[in-house]
Design a protein around this motif. Structure first.
Motif, short mmCIF file in Angstrom:
data_model
loop_
_atom_site.label_atom_id
_atom_site.label_comp_id
_atom_site.label_asym_id
_atom_site.label_seq_id
_atom_site.Cartn_x
_atom_site.Cartn_y
_atom_site.Cartn_z
N ASP A 17 20.69 77.47 127.12
CA ASP A 17 21.60 78.51 127.61
C ASP A 17 21.25 78.94 129.02
O ASP A 17 22.14 79.22 129.84
CB ASP A 17 21.62 79.72 126.65
N ARG A 20 22.60 76.27 131.36
CA ARG A 20 24.06 76.41 131.52
C ARG A 20 24.40 77.59 132.42
O ARG A 20 25.27 77.49 133.29
CB ARG A 20 24.73 76.57 130.15
N ASN A 21 23.73 78.71 132.21
CA ASN A 21 23.99 79.88 133.04
C ASN A 21 23.65 79.61 134.50
O ASN A 21 24.38 80.01 135.41
CB ASN A 21 23.18 81.08 132.54
N THR A 56 20.85 88.53 133.94
CA THR A 56 20.86 87.07 133.88
C THR A 56 20.76 86.47 135.27
O THR A 56 20.05 85.48 135.48
CB THR A 56 22.16 86.58 133.19
#
Length: 206
Positions: A17, A20-21, A56
């Motif tokens: 993840d 991907r981010n 993030t």
């Protein structure tokens, strides 16, 4: 002889993840850079554009300068891919001298195109970015060996040619060129002259 692509920065996140981010954020940053230039890139702006949280973005890059370091690294790997697997004369398929000339021309253009991004990677106390210098040195050393130019110390010669290719443009980050400065095309021509002189053996050694 072949060399592997050399990532210019640290290792990428391992979690799927996070990877991907990071890819989403880099793609968004590239879009903003194309649309608005470096000034348009902010941590908050990338979070809003991608729908990801500010935390993030911070974890992905650490700082605004980190965004530009990763942008620079992404483009550096794309450049290396062209060198190692692209069309000749930059890529394989032609003689080593022709490839050396083509590499210098392409490298100058690549660095000039990324000067603004390089400037944005600088933080207080940080060093001038030198992404790709190791790759340049290894690649030049490999092509010099293939050219059989009659020089024993190819390692130091490769270092000198790397400095001739990379050094002036990195130093240019600290001071804009004067209005009378020549354009990059003449630097590229000078690189070709340098390589042709270095790689031409005296008639007695031919």
């Amino acid at each position: 002889m072949s060399i592997s692509l050399l990532p210019p920065g640290g290792s990428r996140p391992k979690r799927a993840d996070a990877v991907r981010n990071h890819q989403r954020l880099i793609a968004a940053a590239q879009e903003v850079l194309a649309e608005h230039g470096p000034a348009g890139i902010t941590m908050d702006g990338l979070a809003e554009r991608t729908g990801l949280g500010k935390g993030t973005v911070v974890r992905a890059f650490g700082s605004r300068a980190g965004i530009f370091r990763d942008l620079l690294g992404t483009d550096e790997l794309a450049f290396q891919e062209r060198v190692m697997r692209g069309e000749p004369p930059l890529g394989p398929g032609t003689g080593p001298v022709e490839r050396l000339i083509a590499y210098g021309r392409a490298r100058y253009a690549h660095l000039v195109d990324h000067l603004q991004v390089m400037r944005e990677t600088l933080e207080p106390g940080s060093e001038v970015p030198a992404s790709g210098v190791q790759f340049t040195q290894i690649h030049i050393r490999m092509l010099l060996a293939q050219a059989h130019i009659g020089v024993e110390d190819l390692d130091n010669l490769a270092v000198q040619l790397t400095l001739a290719l990379e050094g002036p443009l990195l130093l240019a980050l600290h001071a804009p060129p004067p209005a009378t400065a020549r354009n990059v095309g003449l630097f590229e021509d000078s690189w070709q002259t340098l390589i042709e002189r270095v790689c031409t053996r005296p008639a007695s050694e031919s």
